[in-house]
Design a protein around this motif. Structure first.
Motif, mmCIF file in Angstrom:
data_model
loop_
_atom_site.group_PDB
_atom_site.id
_atom_site.type_symbol
_atom_site.label_atom_id
_atom_site.label_comp_id
_atom_site.label_asym_id
_atom_site.label_seq_id
_atom_site.Cartn_x
_atom_site.Cartn_y
_atom_site.Cartn_z
ATOM 1 N N ILE A 208 0.865 -1.189 0.000
ATOM 2 C CA ILE A 208 0.000 0.000 0.000
ATOM 3 C C ILE A 208 0.893 1.229 0.000
ATOM 4 C CG2 ILE A 208 -1.704 1.357 1.261
ATOM 5 C CD1 ILE A 208 -2.823 -1.160 2.431
ATOM 6 N N VAL A 209 0.699 2.077 -0.985
ATOM 7 C CA VAL A 209 1.374 3.369 -1.050
ATOM 8 C C VAL A 209 0.316 4.442 -0.791
ATOM 9 C CG1 VAL A 209 2.637 4.994 -2.510
ATOM 10 C CG2 VAL A 209 3.100 2.534 -2.682
ATOM 11 N N LEU A 210 0.548 5.258 0.215
ATOM 12 C CA LEU A 210 -0.379 6.340 0.543
ATOM 13 C C LEU A 210 0.387 7.656 0.538
ATOM 14 C CD1 LEU A 210 -3.249 7.224 1.502
ATOM 15 C CD2 LEU A 210 -2.384 7.004 3.841
ATOM 16 N N LEU A 211 0.112 8.500 -0.439
ATOM 17 C CA LEU A 211 0.716 9.820 -0.476
ATOM 18 C C LEU A 211 -0.063 10.778 0.425
ATOM 19 C CD1 LEU A 211 1.780 10.268 -4.217
ATOM 20 C CD2 LEU A 211 2.891 9.011 -2.359
ATOM 21 N N ASP A 212 0.485 11.959 0.622
ATOM 22 C CA ASP A 212 -0.039 12.904 1.609
ATOM 23 C C ASP A 212 -0.405 14.227 0.927
ATOM 24 O OD1 ASP A 212 -0.481 14.424 3.971
ATOM 25 O OD2 ASP A 212 1.012 13.259 5.044
ATOM 26 N N ASP A 213 -1.617 14.706 1.169
ATOM 27 C CA ASP A 213 -2.047 16.028 0.696
ATOM 28 C C ASP A 213 -1.955 16.175 -0.826
ATOM 29 O OD1 ASP A 213 -2.529 16.698 3.291
ATOM 30 O OD2 ASP A 213 -1.056 18.305 3.427
ATOM 31 N N GLY B 155 7.522 5.381 6.969
ATOM 32 C CA GLY B 155 7.012 6.725 6.753
ATOM 33 C C GLY B 155 6.248 7.286 7.925
ATOM 34 N N LYS B 156 5.127 7.889 7.605
ATOM 35 C CA LYS B 156 4.390 8.722 8.547
ATOM 36 C C LYS B 156 3.381 7.925 9.362
ATOM 37 C CE LYS B 156 0.973 12.503 8.342
ATOM 38 N NZ LYS B 156 0.493 13.635 7.528
ATOM 39 N N TYR C 157 3.491 -1.147 4.044
ATOM 40 C CA TYR C 157 2.717 0.091 4.025
ATOM 41 C C TYR C 157 3.721 1.230 3.911
ATOM 42 C CZ TYR C 157 -0.220 3.852 6.065
ATOM 43 O OH TYR C 157 -0.904 5.035 6.323
ATOM 44 N N PHE C 158 3.706 1.899 2.758
ATOM 45 C CA PHE C 158 4.668 2.962 2.454
ATOM 46 C C PHE C 158 3.913 4.289 2.430
ATOM 47 C CE2 PHE C 158 7.276 5.554 -0.494
ATOM 48 C CZ PHE C 158 8.510 5.437 0.119
ATOM 49 N N ALA C 159 4.143 5.107 3.478
ATOM 50 C CA ALA C 159 3.419 6.371 3.652
ATOM 51 C C ALA C 159 4.447 7.476 3.857
ATOM 52 C CB ALA C 159 2.477 6.267 4.844
#
Length: 788
Positions: free
Chosen positions: A52-57, A151-152, A241-243
């Motif tokens: 899962i890749v979740l980018l921000d904003d 990540g975050k 999980y890559f955030a």
């Protein structure tokens, strides 16, 4: 999937150890001695790896994969080999989306109705995930997956975010991830981040001068972990999980990336929206009849912005576009690694391009150092100042954010932005699913309504795993999302997730079978105006999503009965998922005592010890807008001492008590723009004694100055003056350290490497005066919201 039956009863986790009864021999040499071989726990045969890749904003209209101006070739590559979802939704804010993603439940159901900094005692807003709703990573780990997060993480309650925990909500403790490498909080300096490996604070492996960048570091770690996992356990699937925290402000990126966009945004955000919609239609990611929603009066037209500010505004967008392309490039390295390992075909990849809409928290002018906005001191960033910093945007000397206008354009073709849960601009995020073993169509488009809570049940179904009924002895409540697996093979399949509520700080809406009813309660960047209206006075809008993709044609006046029906549905869903009571308070939510959440600190004195560090502002007494004293018990060697005694904040704002050339010093740094230094006029005496710095606040309001005195024991050895202070916040990511300074440094007199105190510190105490000047609670809320 194999037809071999699974011998495990997987609804109870951990899977109970149940040895089979049988003959037990007395002597292991007895021919009848037999036991089944020990088999490591694995999920059912054929279960895919999961990434899962979740980018921000990132708004719906930013990525080139969804028609935006920011080139994202990795997203395009995955979309060409998989499926693009153009009606995928988030919660409109960071922590709530992440909590929902990782649990498969609505954000209020897991206590994350808003942000951790405004948590209350109400179940839907407590920031505490109930143990009846185990996270996805825990379920997968207890079924035999290798799990890792990079990540975050912004789901840790504020009173649990110190180095002492408790760590129940941290990824590698209670979150189910065996490996965590990243940061805790809403945002981080990409050049000089505050990092954790598990629950242990660590320093970045390199400096900005050596080419360090956080997103690149996270990609390095993720790629190395996947290689090692497949080298040592090739038969065990992974869940990664890559955030990365990008593209949240600050928009930090190596300079070659923004240069690729030089001059491409000179005609402004209104023209950009028109171009983006045209590309979206050309790509087919929005219907041909989709309309461009109108600009609201709260957003200034590009033509009405000052001409001498426009080069700065255009540069802000160039930097952001480069930041997003750079982030996508790092994601591409992960995909390349998966392919090189030979497991791409059976890896289920979710590329979720944003955890909410684009961030409109940078004001209409944007910012070179967003801390100026947070402290109500944006006037310091004059047009002349900003133009003078034009070439530094995105660099280690900046802490930058772009204008509200660009955020709005990044959400094309929808209304509004991040925080506005009522409209699609806040909640619709382009999402790509890639899984060659499970998806035969290449380059397909899916328009079924989907939501971030649907990801967890999709992964469980793809892995052949049941939803657990008990985890660690606790009975589990049902997952609230709907598996998307049905849509993988049928573009025309009727949508199964046909009812969904939305709410964030009173902005609310409901979707039901193509229709949406919405009401915007407050505007994200107007936190200091008049209070919002009573909830009952909010004006609701009605949209027919079957014929109006972008919510451009409000049918409320024409169809009042339909609107009333959807409003009742919202109320029912809100009751079901603990959304009520609605809460748009300011003072009560900012004050922990009134909100009903614990606080780490009590009283007006705090004792600290050497080696303590990475203490967030929530973990240290608040010295702003008041007098305070720092006392330290130290030993000075015969050849003198140097280094930091205590420091809070960093390059973009803070204060430090330190020793240079065996002289006690105090520096107060206002936003990296103004520095006020006081130095002792005598050397430190050799041996053990106490030193003291006293700051006498002027009073008369917020952010005022004060007089500084330095002491060796009872003797005054220095006088100084601070003309202004920061009233609200020093940093979103910098911390307080005793005996050294991590991250960026408050003073240029030392570096992180040279900051360690060369004498001995026995203790440091902060004592507050009784002359505090109260900060408007709405202003505190504005700062808390802007850091998400």
């Amino acid at each position: 999937m194999t037809s071999t039956p699974d011998r495990h009863a997987r609804t109870a986790l951990p899977i109970p150890d149940r040895p089979a009864p049988g003959l037990t021999t007395y002597d292991a040499k007895d021919p009848e001695t037999t036991y089944p071989p020990i088999e490591p726990l694995r999920p059912p045969a054929g279960a895919p790896n999961v990434l899962i890749v979740l980018l921000d904003d990132v708004g719906f209209g930013a990525s080139s994969a969804f028609g935006g101006p920011c080139r994202t070739p990795t997203a395009e590559r995955l979309a060409a080999g998989g499926l693009s979802y153009n009606r995928f939704h988030t919660t409109a804010l960071c922590a709530p989306t992440r909590a929902a993603l990782l649990s498969g439940r609505n954000h209020h159901s897991v206590g994350m109705g808003s942000i951790t900094e405004t948590a209350t005692a109400a179940p839907g807003n407590s920031s505490l995930r109930p143990n009846t709703k185990a996270p996805l990573a825990m379920t997968l780990k207890l079924n035999g997956y290798a799990t890792a997060q990079f990540g975050k993480c912004h789901e840790v309650p504020v009173w649990q975010s110190s180095p002492m925990g408790p760590f129940d909500a941290w990824p590698s403790a209670g979150g189910g991830f065996e490996k965590f490498y990243g940061f805790i909080g809403g945002e981080n300096n990409q050049w000089d981040p505050a990092l954790y490996d598990g629950t242990t604070p660590i320093e970045p492996p390199a400096t900005p001068d050596e080419g360090y960048h956080l997103t690149e570091d996270l990609a390095d770690r993720a790629c190395n972990w996947m290689r090692q996992q497949k080298a040592l356990m090739p038969d065990k699937p992974f869940f990664v999980y890559f955030a990365p925290g990008a593209t949240h402000a600050p928009h930090h990126v190596p300079p070659q990336w923004p240069e690729r966009y030089r001059g491409q945004f000179d005609d402004g955000w209104d023209a950009l929206r028109e171009r983006t919609l045209a590309r979206q239609k050309e790509l087919g990611v929005v219907p041909e009849d989709a309309q461009l929603t109108e600009r609201h009066s709260e957003i200034t037209a590009w033509d009405d912005m000052p001409d001498d500010l426009k080069p700065v505004l255009a540069r802000q967008m160039e930097v952001y576009a480069g930041f997003l392309e750079h982030t996508d490039h790092q994601v591409g390295r992960l995909i390349d690694t998966v392919e090189q390992l030979g497991v791409l075909d059976n890896t289920l990849i979710y590329y979720i391009v944003g955890d909410n809409g684009a961030s409109a928290e940078g004001t209409m002018n944007g910012a070179f150092n967003e801390m100026a906005n947070f402290n109500g001191m944006a006037a310091l960033e004059t047009t002349e100042f900003l133009r003078g910093k034009l070439d530094e945007f995105g660099s280690p000397t900046s802490y930058n954010h772009y204008s509200v206008g660009w955020a709005w354009a990044m959400c094309t073709p929808f209304q509004w932005t991040k925080q506005v849960a009522s409209h699609w601009g806040g909640t619709r995020n382009g999402t790509i699913v890639h899984w060659p073993a499970g998806i035969t169509e290449r380059g397909g488009l899916r328009s079924q309504f989907t939501h971030v809570i649907d990801v967890a049940p999709t992964i469980l179904e793809a892995a052949g795993l049941p939803e657990p009924t008990t985890v660690n002895g606790v009975q589990q409540s049902p997952i609230e999302g709907t598996s998307m697996l049905y849509s993988f093979t049928d573009s025309d399949a009727p949508e199964r997730h046909d009812l969904q509520y939305f709410e964030m700080f009173g902005n609310r809406g409901v979707y039901h079978r193509g229709w949406s009813a919405v009401t915007k309660h407050r505007t994200p960047w107007n936190m200091m105006g008049p209070p919002p209206p009573p909830f009952g006075d909010d004006v609701w809008e009605l949209y027919d999503g079957t014929n109006d993709y972008s919510q451009a044609d409000n049918l409320a006046a024409k169809m009042p009965e339909k609107l009333a029906h959807l409003q009742r549905l919202w109320l029912i869903e809100a009751t079901k998922y603990t959304v009520l009571p609605l809460d748009d308070r300011t003072a009560e939510r900012i004050d922990p005592g009134l909100a009903g959440r614990p606080t780490l600190l009590h009283g007006s004195s705090q004792l600290l010890y050497p080696g303590m560090g990475r203490l967030s502002e929530n973990s240290v007494l608040n010295i702003k807008n008041k007098s305070f004293t720092v006392t330290a018990d130290i030993e000075v060697p015969a050849d003198g001492a140097g280094g930091v005694i205590i420091a809070q904040g960093g390059r973009f704002g803070g204060w430090t008590v330190y020793v240079r050339d065996n002289r006690l010093r105090f520096v107060y740094n206002v936003l990296g723009i103004r520095h006020f230094a006081t130095s002792a006029d005598a050397d430190l005496p050799v041996g053990r004694h106490q030193i003291k710095m006293h700051f006498a606040y002027d009073g008369g309001g917020l952010g005022k100055g004060g007089d500084v005195t330095l002491h060796h024991g009872d003797a005054v050895v220095g006088h100084g003056r601070v003309e202004a202070t920061q009233p609200m916040v020093f940093s979103a990511d910098e911390t307080t350290d005793v005996g050294y300074e991590s991250g960026t440094t408050v003073s240029a007199d030392y570096t992180t490497a040279t900051s360690r105190f060369t004498g001995r510190i026995h203790w440091v105490r902060i004592d507050l005066g009784d002359d505090e000047h109260d900060v408007d609670p709405q202003e505190r809320l504005r700062v808390a919201m802007a850091r998400q």
